[in-house]
Design a protein around this motif. Structure first.
Motif, PDB file in Angstrom:
ATOM      1  N   UNK A 168       9.964  66.112  90.149  1.00 43.92           N
ATOM      2  CA  UNK A 168      10.945  65.264  90.834  1.00 43.92           C
ATOM      3  C   UNK A 168      11.973  64.692  89.857  1.00 43.92           C
ATOM      4  N   UNK A 169      11.571  64.407  88.639  1.00 38.50           N
ATOM      5  CA  UNK A 169      12.490  63.846  87.650  1.00 38.50           C
ATOM      6  C   UNK A 169      13.412  64.906  87.053  1.00 38.50           C
ATOM      7  N   UNK A 170      12.854  66.063  86.708  1.00 38.99           N
ATOM      8  CA  UNK A 170      13.615  67.095  86.002  1.00 38.99           C
ATOM      9  C   UNK A 170      14.281  68.114  86.917  1.00 38.99           C
ATOM     10  N   UNK A 171      13.637  68.405  88.046  1.00 38.82           N
ATOM     11  CA  UNK A 171      14.115  69.460  88.940  1.00 38.82           C
ATOM     12  C   UNK A 171      14.023  69.010  90.397  1.00 38.82           C
ATOM     13  N   UNK A 172      14.731  67.935  90.768  1.00 38.13           N
ATOM     14  CA  UNK A 172      14.589  67.391  92.126  1.00 38.13           C
ATOM     15  C   UNK A 172      15.163  68.343  93.180  1.00 38.13           C
ATOM     16  N   UNK A 173      14.547  68.303  94.354  1.00 37.75           N
ATOM     17  CA  UNK A 173      15.070  69.082  95.476  1.00 37.75           C
ATOM     18  C   UNK A 173      16.405  68.510  95.951  1.00 37.75           C
ATOM     19  N   UNK A 174      16.514  67.194  95.940  1.00 35.46           N
ATOM     20  CA  UNK A 174      17.731  66.517  96.379  1.00 35.46           C
ATOM     21  C   UNK A 174      18.223  65.606  95.275  1.00 35.46           C
ATOM     22  N   UNK A 175      19.501  65.644  94.999  1.00 37.85           N
ATOM     23  CA  UNK A 175      20.069  64.762  93.992  1.00 37.85           C
ATOM     24  C   UNK A 175      20.050  65.370  92.607  1.00 37.85           C
TER      25      UNK A 175
END
Length: 159
Positions: free
Chosen positions: A39-46
């Motif tokens: 979520x921090x390095x490769x987020x789906x959104x943002x």
């Protein structure tokens, strides 16, 4: 070979983070997971909130540099904060740490970041020696401060 991390690297990155925690005498401090790193390095959104570069040798990850952008009110520009640099002990002294640092310096140059900053433990003199050799200067008049846990929550309640 130094390269940007990919999502498939995350389990091995987390292994290196656990090794780093043990080296820094905090073996039980890591609470991050592959999911939280994703979520921090490769987020789906943002946009990502952090980035990582890895040192790979013969298909094995032997080093990492995890970093994020900062902002300087003095320069009015972003900078790069090196959160953690780690090279496995058997690969230290081979130039991998310097190569990771040089890659981050290139990131700074490419994006116009005037600064790359980080902290180093007072007792970690081998790392301090490497950083001095690279031209880094200690910020002797500055002390890192941290709010976390109950103190962070208590302060939030005051707001």
């Amino acid at each position: 070979m130094i390269r940007p991390a990919t999502p498939t690297d995350l389990p091995r990155i987390l292994d290196l983070v656990h090794e780093l925690a043990a080296y820094e005498r905090e073996p039980d401090a890591v609470t991050g997971t592959v999911d939280s790193y994703e979520q921090a390095l490769f987020p789906d959104n943002g946009n990502p909130v952090a980035w990582a570069h890895v040192a790979e040798q013969h298909g094995d990850l032997v080093g990492i540099a995890v970093w994020f952008r900062t902002f300087s009110t003095w320069t009015g520009r972003p900078g790069l904060w090196l959160e953690d640099l780690y090279v496995r002990p058997e690969h230290r002294g081979s130039g991998i740490g310097t190569a990771l640092m040089a890659t981050l310096a290139q990131v700074c140059r490419e994006h116009g970041y005037p600064r790359m900053e980080w902290t180093v433990l007072d007792w970690n003199t081998p790392a301090q020696d490497v950083y001095r050799h690279l031209g880094a200067q200690p910020m002797q008049d500055w002390t890192t401060q941290r709010l976390s846990g109950a103190a962070l929550h208590a302060l939030a309640e005051r707001g």
